[in-house]
Design a protein around this motif. Structure first.
Motif, short mmCIF file in Angstrom:
data_model
loop_
_atom_site.label_atom_id
_atom_site.label_comp_id
_atom_site.label_asym_id
_atom_site.label_seq_id
_atom_site.Cartn_x
_atom_site.Cartn_y
_atom_site.Cartn_z
N GLY A 192 10.82 11.29 -0.93
CA GLY A 192 10.90 10.08 -1.74
C GLY A 192 9.74 9.85 -2.68
O GLY A 192 9.76 8.88 -3.46
N GLY A 193 8.71 10.67 -2.62
CA GLY A 193 7.56 10.49 -3.51
C GLY A 193 6.48 9.63 -2.88
O GLY A 193 6.73 8.89 -1.92
N GLU A 194 5.26 9.71 -3.44
CA GLU A 194 4.12 9.04 -2.82
C GLU A 194 3.92 7.60 -3.29
O GLU A 194 3.03 6.92 -2.79
CB GLU A 194 2.84 9.83 -3.09
CG GLU A 194 2.42 9.88 -4.54
CD GLU A 194 1.10 10.62 -4.73
OE1 GLU A 194 0.51 10.47 -5.80
OE2 GLU A 194 0.65 11.33 -3.79
N PHE A 225 0.87 -1.18 0.00
CA PHE A 225 0.00 0.00 0.00
C PHE A 225 0.89 1.22 0.00
O PHE A 225 1.84 1.31 0.80
CB PHE A 225 -0.89 -0.03 1.24
CG PHE A 225 -1.95 1.03 1.25
CD1 PHE A 225 -2.90 1.11 0.25
CD2 PHE A 225 -2.01 1.95 2.29
CE1 PHE A 225 -3.88 2.09 0.27
CE2 PHE A 225 -2.99 2.92 2.33
CZ PHE A 225 -3.92 2.99 1.31
N ASN A 226 0.63 2.19 -0.89
CA ASN A 226 1.59 3.27 -1.05
C ASN A 226 1.32 4.47 -0.13
O ASN A 226 0.25 4.59 0.46
CB ASN A 226 1.70 3.71 -2.52
CG ASN A 226 0.41 4.32 -3.05
OD1 ASN A 226 -0.30 5.04 -2.35
ND2 ASN A 226 0.11 4.04 -4.31
N THR A 241 5.12 2.00 4.63
CA THR A 241 6.11 1.81 5.70
C THR A 241 7.26 2.81 5.55
O THR A 241 8.04 2.99 6.50
CB THR A 241 6.67 0.38 5.69
OG1 THR A 241 7.15 0.05 4.37
CG2 THR A 241 5.61 -0.63 6.09
N ALA A 242 7.35 3.46 4.40
CA ALA A 242 8.38 4.48 4.20
C ALA A 242 8.17 5.69 5.10
O ALA A 242 9.03 6.58 5.15
CB ALA A 242 8.42 4.93 2.74
N HIS A 289 4.76 12.31 9.54
CA HIS A 289 5.90 11.52 9.08
C HIS A 289 5.71 11.08 7.63
O HIS A 289 6.67 11.03 6.85
CB HIS A 289 6.09 10.31 9.99
CG HIS A 289 6.71 10.65 11.30
ND1 HIS A 289 6.70 9.79 12.39
CD2 HIS A 289 7.36 11.76 11.72
CE1 HIS A 289 7.33 10.37 13.41
NE2 HIS A 289 7.73 11.56 13.02
N MET A 290 4.47 10.75 7.23
CA MET A 290 4.23 10.37 5.84
C MET A 290 4.42 11.57 4.91
O MET A 290 4.94 11.42 3.80
CB MET A 290 2.82 9.78 5.70
CG MET A 290 2.71 8.36 6.22
SD MET A 290 1.17 7.54 5.74
CE MET A 290 -0.01 8.47 6.70
#
Length: 390
Positions: free
Chosen positions: A357-359, A317-318, A364-365, A349-350
């Motif tokens: 880093g992009g969506e 899931f992005n 978890t990124a 944080h997202m």
């Protein structure tokens, strides 16, 4: 409802009284007893329809993204195996449609199992059950609105699935993650015209789970439509249906609560793994503790992605979807005066992770936002994280 009517309804032979949209008693076939004597719910909490669903119903699937293409492939195969008409498929983007064809071919689904239709009005006219899997509230409203316009022109569709002489109704089932008020708005629009029913049916599970039909479906809306839909969807695309009652907003709210729990897990893991690395105790030891103490495949999967910096969203899931869900969760919590500080932090944080880093990375990124706050590189390093000069 009289005692005699209660008895007949519990046996699946009678409908609730006019205006009553949820079953007043628990159905005996909706429970089962394990070897230890414990009572557990059945995968489908509704009795089976008198006529098998794929025998005459025309099903359609709209929205062939990461989740949709997998669900549509499984559904088409299930319908074909049961002798039903080919599944109608639709996607606004030709690219996603081509990806679906490639994916379906890779899963050995022959082209005769589905039929591509490029007109939403035509789908609204011809389909008995329409599933949608879309990426935003706006897309859901727009697409279902177009489907409704086509459905209003339908003529002579035969016997109805709903009892009481109300004629044939088209069932529209949305599996997207949307805000509850959006589902309520669509339901009111659906009920403004005869012969159509809207069900909210968000799914729990990542694309990899959709691939193996291992999803859990939360469904709410008209009782008889849910009964009909549940047997069309399980085990075709999911392993279990959870009935959330007649209010379509309940299923979407439940989905947001479930996603809040998952997002909370990821936020906590991100904080703990960052601290473990910086304190010198090692994230590998923490991963092992999770495996030994919790035995949760989902937590282990999250931990593996975070510690190994595996942020490819394929099969997961992005971040873009996670940010949208976090906004919905926070809005829902605010409307009920429920503080959820973990969601506030996870959302921030997202946003930080997306900025760097992009969506399209896995959600978890979000650990990147935690690492930046700790003065570290967002997506690099494993044993000892590098300082971030930003």
């Amino acid at each position: 409802m009289s005692a005699q009517q209660h008895a007949r309804f519990a046996e699946g032979s009678d409908a609730p009284e006019q205006g009553q949209r949820t079953p007043p008693v628990m159905r005996l076939e909706g429970i089962r007893t394990s070897g230890s004597g414990a009572v557990t719910p059945e995968p489908i909490p509704f009795s089976r329809p008198s006529t098998p669903v794929p025998a005459h119903d025309q099903l359609a699937f709209v929205g062939l993204g990461a989740m949709g293409k997998r669900m549509a492939t499984n559904l088409a195969r299930n319908i074909q195996e049961k002798g039903g008409p080919p599944l109608i498929v639709y996607n606004r983007s030709e690219t996603k449609l081509d990806e679906f064809k490639t994916y379906a071919s890779g899963k050995e689904l022959n082209e005769g199992a589905y039929k591509v239709v490029k007109d939403l009005h035509e789908i609204g006219k011809t389909a008995d059950i329409v599933l949608t899997s879309l990426g935003s509230d706006e897309a859901v409203e727009e697409v279902i609105g177009e489907l409704f316009k086509g459905q209003e022109d339908q003529q002579g569709k035969g016997d109805g699935i709903l009892p009481g002489g109300r004629g044939h109704s088209t069932i529209f089932i949305d599996t997207s993650t949307i805000f509850p008020a959006t589902a309520g708005k669509i339901e009111r629009l659906a009920s403004s015209k005869p012969h159509r029913v809207f069900l909210s049916c968000p799914v729990f599970g990542i694309p990899r789970a959709a691939e193996s039909a291992d999803l859990i479906l939360a469904i709410s809306g008209d009782y008889f439509a849910k009964k009909h839909a549940a047997h069309a969807l399980v085990p075709a695309i999911g392993k279990k249906v959870m009935d959330l009652g007649s209010n379509v907003e309940r299923a979407t709210a439940f989905k947001l609560v479930g996603n809040a729990m998952e997002l909370g897990f990821i936020e906590l893991l991100s904080e703990c793994f960052t601290l473990a690395d910086q304190a010198g105790v090692g994230s590998e030891q923490l991963v092992q503790l999770i495996k030994d103490q919790h035995s949760s495949p989902q937590l282990i999967r999250y931990a593996d992605r975070i510690t190994k910096n595996r942020f490819d969203s394929e099969g997961g899931f992005n971040l873009g979807g996670g940010i949208t869900d976090a906004r919905h969760i926070r809005q829902l919590a605010e409307s009920h005066n429920v503080p959820m500080p973990v969601m506030d932090v996870a959302h921030q944080h997202m946003l930080s992770a997306r900025a760097h880093g992009g969506e399209t990375m896995d959600w978890t990124a979000l650990v990147g936002g935690e690492r930046i706050a700790a003065g570290l590189q967002p997506f690099a390093g494993r044993v000892r994280l590098e300082r971030y000069e930003g």
